[in-house]
Design a protein around this motif. Structure first.
Motif, PDB file in Angstrom:
ATOM      1  N   ASN A  89      68.918  60.666  53.153  1.00 19.58           N
ATOM      2  CA  ASN A  89      68.918  59.267  53.564  1.00 19.58           C
ATOM      3  C   ASN A  89      69.151  58.303  52.414  1.00 19.58           C
ATOM      4  O   ASN A  89      69.032  57.086  52.603  1.00 19.58           O
ATOM      5  CB  ASN A  89      67.587  58.924  54.247  1.00 19.58           C
ATOM      6  CG  ASN A  89      67.448  59.591  55.605  1.00 19.58           C
ATOM      7  OD1 ASN A  89      67.994  59.133  56.602  1.00 19.58           O
ATOM      8  ND2 ASN A  89      66.719  60.697  55.646  1.00 19.58           N
ATOM      9  N   ILE A  90      69.476  58.803  51.240  1.00 22.42           N
ATOM     10  CA  ILE A  90      69.809  57.921  50.124  1.00 22.42           C
ATOM     11  C   ILE A  90      71.310  57.962  49.894  1.00 22.42           C
ATOM     12  O   ILE A  90      72.005  58.896  50.320  1.00 22.42           O
ATOM     13  CB  ILE A  90      69.055  58.324  48.841  1.00 22.42           C
ATOM     14  CG1 ILE A  90      69.455  59.736  48.401  1.00 22.42           C
ATOM     15  CG2 ILE A  90      67.564  58.218  49.030  1.00 22.42           C
ATOM     16  CD1 ILE A  90      68.840  60.142  47.078  1.00 22.42           C
ATOM     17  N   GLU A  91      71.809  56.958  49.211  1.00 22.51           N
ATOM     18  CA  GLU A  91      73.247  56.855  48.985  1.00 22.51           C
ATOM     19  C   GLU A  91      73.717  57.693  47.804  1.00 22.51           C
ATOM     20  O   GLU A  91      74.916  57.929  47.655  1.00 22.51           O
ATOM     21  CB  GLU A  91      73.620  55.385  48.757  1.00 22.51           C
ATOM     22  CG  GLU A  91      73.348  54.500  49.970  1.00 22.51           C
ATOM     23  CD  GLU A  91      73.739  53.060  49.727  1.00 22.51           C
ATOM     24  OE1 GLU A  91      74.095  52.746  48.560  1.00 22.51           O
ATOM     25  OE2 GLU A  91      73.694  52.255  50.667  1.00 22.51           O
ATOM     26  N   GLU A  92      72.795  58.147  46.961  1.00 25.97           N
ATOM     27  CA  GLU A  92      73.152  58.969  45.814  1.00 25.97           C
ATOM     28  C   GLU A  92      73.312  60.433  46.217  1.00 25.97           C
ATOM     29  O   GLU A  92      72.703  60.892  47.187  1.00 25.97           O
ATOM     30  CB  GLU A  92      72.101  58.847  44.709  1.00 25.97           C
ATOM     31  CG  GLU A  92      72.031  57.488  44.046  1.00 25.97           C
ATOM     32  CD  GLU A  92      71.303  56.463  44.881  1.00 25.97           C
ATOM     33  OE1 GLU A  92      70.675  56.873  45.886  1.00 25.97           O
ATOM     34  OE2 GLU A  92      71.348  55.266  44.549  1.00 25.97           O
ATOM     35  N   ILE A  93      74.127  61.161  45.462  1.00 24.56           N
ATOM     36  CA  ILE A  93      74.332  62.592  45.705  1.00 24.56           C
ATOM     37  C   ILE A  93      73.305  63.385  44.902  1.00 24.56           C
ATOM     38  O   ILE A  93      73.150  63.181  43.698  1.00 24.56           O
ATOM     39  CB  ILE A  93      75.751  63.025  45.289  1.00 24.56           C
ATOM     40  CG1 ILE A  93      76.802  62.258  46.087  1.00 24.56           C
ATOM     41  CG2 ILE A  93      75.942  64.531  45.482  1.00 24.56           C
ATOM     42  CD1 ILE A  93      78.211  62.513  45.613  1.00 24.56           C
ATOM     43  N   ILE A  94      72.599  64.279  45.574  1.00 23.05           N
ATOM     44  CA  ILE A  94      71.684  65.210  44.914  1.00 23.05           C
ATOM     45  C   ILE A  94      72.222  66.619  45.118  1.00 23.05           C
ATOM     46  O   ILE A  94      72.554  67.012  46.238  1.00 23.05           O
ATOM     47  CB  ILE A  94      70.259  65.093  45.475  1.00 23.05           C
ATOM     48  CG1 ILE A  94      69.697  63.699  45.212  1.00 23.05           C
ATOM     49  CG2 ILE A  94      69.345  66.151  44.857  1.00 23.05           C
ATOM     50  CD1 ILE A  94      68.319  63.470  45.799  1.00 23.05           C
ATOM     51  N   ALA A 108      75.495  62.677  51.189  1.00 22.77           N
ATOM     52  CA  ALA A 108      76.174  61.542  50.564  1.00 22.77           C
ATOM     53  C   ALA A 108      77.474  61.966  49.888  1.00 22.77           C
ATOM     54  O   ALA A 108      78.344  61.119  49.630  1.00 22.77           O
ATOM     55  CB  ALA A 108      75.245  60.881  49.547  1.00 22.77           C
ATOM     56  N   TYR A 109      77.627  63.270  49.617  1.00 21.53           N
ATOM     57  CA  TYR A 109      78.866  63.757  48.995  1.00 21.53           C
ATOM     58  C   TYR A 109      80.074  63.438  49.868  1.00 21.53           C
ATOM     59  O   TYR A 109      81.129  63.025  49.363  1.00 21.53           O
ATOM     60  CB  TYR A 109      78.762  65.268  48.760  1.00 21.53           C
ATOM     61  CG  TYR A 109      80.048  65.909  48.304  1.00 21.53           C
ATOM     62  CD1 TYR A 109      80.445  65.850  46.973  1.00 21.53           C
ATOM     63  CD2 TYR A 109      80.887  66.570  49.209  1.00 21.53           C
ATOM     64  CE1 TYR A 109      81.630  66.437  46.551  1.00 21.53           C
ATOM     65  CE2 TYR A 109      82.069  67.155  48.798  1.00 21.53           C
ATOM     66  CZ  TYR A 109      82.434  67.078  47.465  1.00 21.53           C
ATOM     67  OH  TYR A 109      83.613  67.646  47.052  1.00 21.53           O
ATOM     68  N   GLY A 169      71.244  67.869  39.524  1.00 23.40           N
ATOM     69  CA  GLY A 169      71.688  66.564  39.061  1.00 23.40           C
ATOM     70  C   GLY A 169      71.777  65.548  40.176  1.00 23.40           C
ATOM     71  O   GLY A 169      71.555  65.852  41.352  1.00 23.40           O
ATOM     72  N   ILE A 170      72.121  64.336  39.774  1.00 20.72           N
ATOM     73  CA  ILE A 170      72.272  63.234  40.711  1.00 20.72           C
ATOM     74  C   ILE A 170      73.531  62.469  40.331  1.00 20.72           C
ATOM     75  O   ILE A 170      73.822  62.286  39.149  1.00 20.72           O
ATOM     76  CB  ILE A 170      71.026  62.321  40.702  1.00 20.72           C
ATOM     77  CG1 ILE A 170      71.168  61.206  41.725  1.00 20.72           C
ATOM     78  CG2 ILE A 170      70.765  61.765  39.313  1.00 20.72           C
ATOM     79  CD1 ILE A 170      69.880  60.424  41.940  1.00 20.72           C
ATOM     80  N   VAL A 171      74.297  62.071  41.342  1.00 19.98           N
ATOM     81  CA  VAL A 171      75.548  61.337  41.137  1.00 19.98           C
ATOM     82  C   VAL A 171      75.438  60.009  41.871  1.00 19.98           C
ATOM     83  O   VAL A 171      75.128  59.975  43.067  1.00 19.98           O
ATOM     84  CB  VAL A 171      76.759  62.138  41.640  1.00 19.98           C
ATOM     85  CG1 VAL A 171      78.048  61.360  41.388  1.00 19.98           C
ATOM     86  CG2 VAL A 171      76.819  63.509  40.967  1.00 19.98           C
ATOM     87  N   SER A 197      84.359  67.327  52.911  1.00 20.21           N
ATOM     88  CA  SER A 197      83.217  67.928  53.608  1.00 20.21           C
ATOM     89  C   SER A 197      82.369  68.752  52.639  1.00 20.21           C
ATOM     90  O   SER A 197      82.869  69.302  51.650  1.00 20.21           O
ATOM     91  CB  SER A 197      83.698  68.822  54.752  1.00 20.21           C
ATOM     92  OG  SER A 197      84.395  69.943  54.240  1.00 20.21           O
ATOM     93  N   CYS A 198      81.079  68.846  52.967  1.00 19.47           N
ATOM     94  CA  CYS A 198      80.170  69.670  52.165  1.00 19.47           C
ATOM     95  C   CYS A 198      80.494  71.157  52.307  1.00 19.47           C
ATOM     96  O   CYS A 198      80.306  71.935  51.360  1.00 19.47           O
ATOM     97  CB  CYS A 198      78.719  69.397  52.575  1.00 19.47           C
ATOM     98  SG  CYS A 198      78.140  67.710  52.231  1.00 19.47           S
ATOM     99  N   ASP A 199      80.970  71.572  53.481  1.00 20.19           N
ATOM    100  CA  ASP A 199      81.293  72.981  53.703  1.00 20.19           C
ATOM    101  C   ASP A 199      82.367  73.451  52.729  1.00 20.19           C
ATOM    102  O   ASP A 199      82.307  74.579  52.217  1.00 20.19           O
ATOM    103  CB  ASP A 199      81.769  73.193  55.148  1.00 20.19           C
ATOM    104  CG  ASP A 199      80.652  72.956  56.145  1.00 20.19           C
ATOM    105  OD1 ASP A 199      79.472  73.090  55.749  1.00 20.19           O
ATOM    106  OD2 ASP A 199      80.941  72.627  57.310  1.00 20.19           O
ATOM    107  N   LEU A 200      83.355  72.608  52.477  1.00 24.86           N
ATOM    108  CA  LEU A 200      84.418  72.967  51.534  1.00 24.86           C
ATOM    109  C   LEU A 200      83.856  73.145  50.135  1.00 24.86           C
ATOM    110  O   LEU A 200      84.268  74.055  49.392  1.00 24.86           O
ATOM    111  CB  LEU A 200      85.502  71.884  51.537  1.00 24.86           C
ATOM    112  CG  LEU A 200      86.697  72.127  50.595  1.00 24.86           C
ATOM    113  CD1 LEU A 200      87.428  73.398  50.994  1.00 24.86           C
ATOM    114  CD2 LEU A 200      87.642  70.934  50.628  1.00 24.86           C
TER     115      LEU A 200
END
Length: 328
Positions: A135-140, A156-157, A236-238, A164-167
């Motif tokens: 639910n956050i806008e950052e990528i974990i 968020a990715y 990490g976090i992006v 897509s995350c699957d890729l």
């Protein structure tokens, strides 16, 4: 017949040997032919000796049987005592083992309770982590230390990278294809430093989304160690800092414009001050001439000096208006 009475110190074979030796002696001593008559068979003396000998043999047999019974009973008592001792030891061992089993069961129940409590805490923590990450806008993200296996990526990715995350789960390095060509070299160098030195890294780079738009990202990567203090994961976090970069760019342009405006003001003030002084000098000189002029001064010359004063005053007013316009 003399037999050692200390039976508890003699073996059964020794007792049997003594009794057997006594019986053989008596049987050898007794010879029926000495007491038999060819016509009458047995004499009185022979019969009497025979009965006496038979009686002694019978008594000896009874004594032998009693002795055997006593020996057997004593042996049985010893075996019973030994068996009783063994049973007591066995009962004691079983009691100790039962106590040990009870303690082990208590320990196992305690460990099971702690494990269930830990698993419940981990499930709760994992649920809370997913609620935050999703639910956050950052990528974990969480991956193996060599980046050859992706363990987790937040939704968020898809929003930031446009894929897509699957890729990404199928190919953990596919995101590098979207990195801006001018930033790939510095990004790969930072990742190599993270792998070799196991140090946290922080880097800003651009990506080109599949739709062609450019996004600025700020990535922070951290090494993770296990209980044996060995590196086995990276996390990490992006953060999408595109708006921040745009704000910085606008601020930079504003600063540049302000700097240009300040330079323009400086040039204007320099020019205006020169023009101002020139106009004031003309006004002062014309005023002095009119003040010190003779009454016979021609009307045409008076008009000339008045026009100089008027034009210089108008020029000064124009300079002031331009200055006020720049200040706005």
């Amino acid at each position: 017949m003399r037999i050692n009475s200390s039976l508890d110190k003699q073996s059964t074979n020794s007792v049997f040997a003594q009794v057997g030796y006594y019986l053989r002696q008596k049987l050898h001593y007794f010879n029926p032919h000495r007491y038999l008559c060819a016509q009458l068979g047995l004499t009185i003396a022979g019969m009497t000796l025979f009965l006496f000998t038979f009686t002694r043999l019978t008594i000896s047999s009874i004594l032998f049987a009693a002795l055997v019974y006593l020996v057997s009973e004593q042996k049985r008592k010893k075996e019973v005592a030994k068996l009783s001792t063994s049973l007591n030891q066995l009962v004691s061992t079983l009691a100790q083992q039962e106590q040990a089993i009870q303690m082990t069961n208590q320990k196992l129940n305690q460990e099971l309770w702690e494990r269930q409590k830990t698993e419940q805490f981990l499930r709760k923590t994992q649920q809370q982590f997913r609620q935050i990450a999703e639910n956050i806008e950052e990528i974990i993200w969480i991956a193996s230390f060599e980046f050859n296996q992706l363990l987790y990526i937040s939704p968020a990715y898809e929003k930031i990278f446009g894929r897509s995350c699957d890729l990404l789960y199928q190919d953990p390095t596919s995101w590098l294809e979207l990195v801006h060509r001018r930033d790939r070299k510095s990004l790969k160098k930072a990742l190599e430093i993270h792998k070799k030195q196991a140090q946290p890294i922080s880097i800003k780079f651009r990506i080109v989304r599949p739709n062609g738009t450019v996004r600025w990202l700020w990535s922070q990567t951290f090494p993770v160690k296990n209980q044996q203090n060995k590196l086995y994961r990276s996390t990490g976090i992006v953060v999408d800092i595109t708006q921040q970069k745009q704000a910085e760019s606008e601020m930079r342009r504003s600063l540049e414009q302000e700097q240009e405006l300040n330079e323009l003001k400086s040039r204007f003030i320099s020019i205006a001050s020169h023009e101002f002084r020139t106009s004031l000098n003309k006004i002062m000189s014309s005023a002095e001439i009119l003040q010190n002029a003779d009454l016979n001064l021609m009307q045409q010359n008076k008009y000339k000096y008045v026009e100089n004063i008027k034009s210089s005053t108008e020029r000064m007013i124009q300079i002031i208006e331009e200055f006020l316009l720049i200040e706005k």
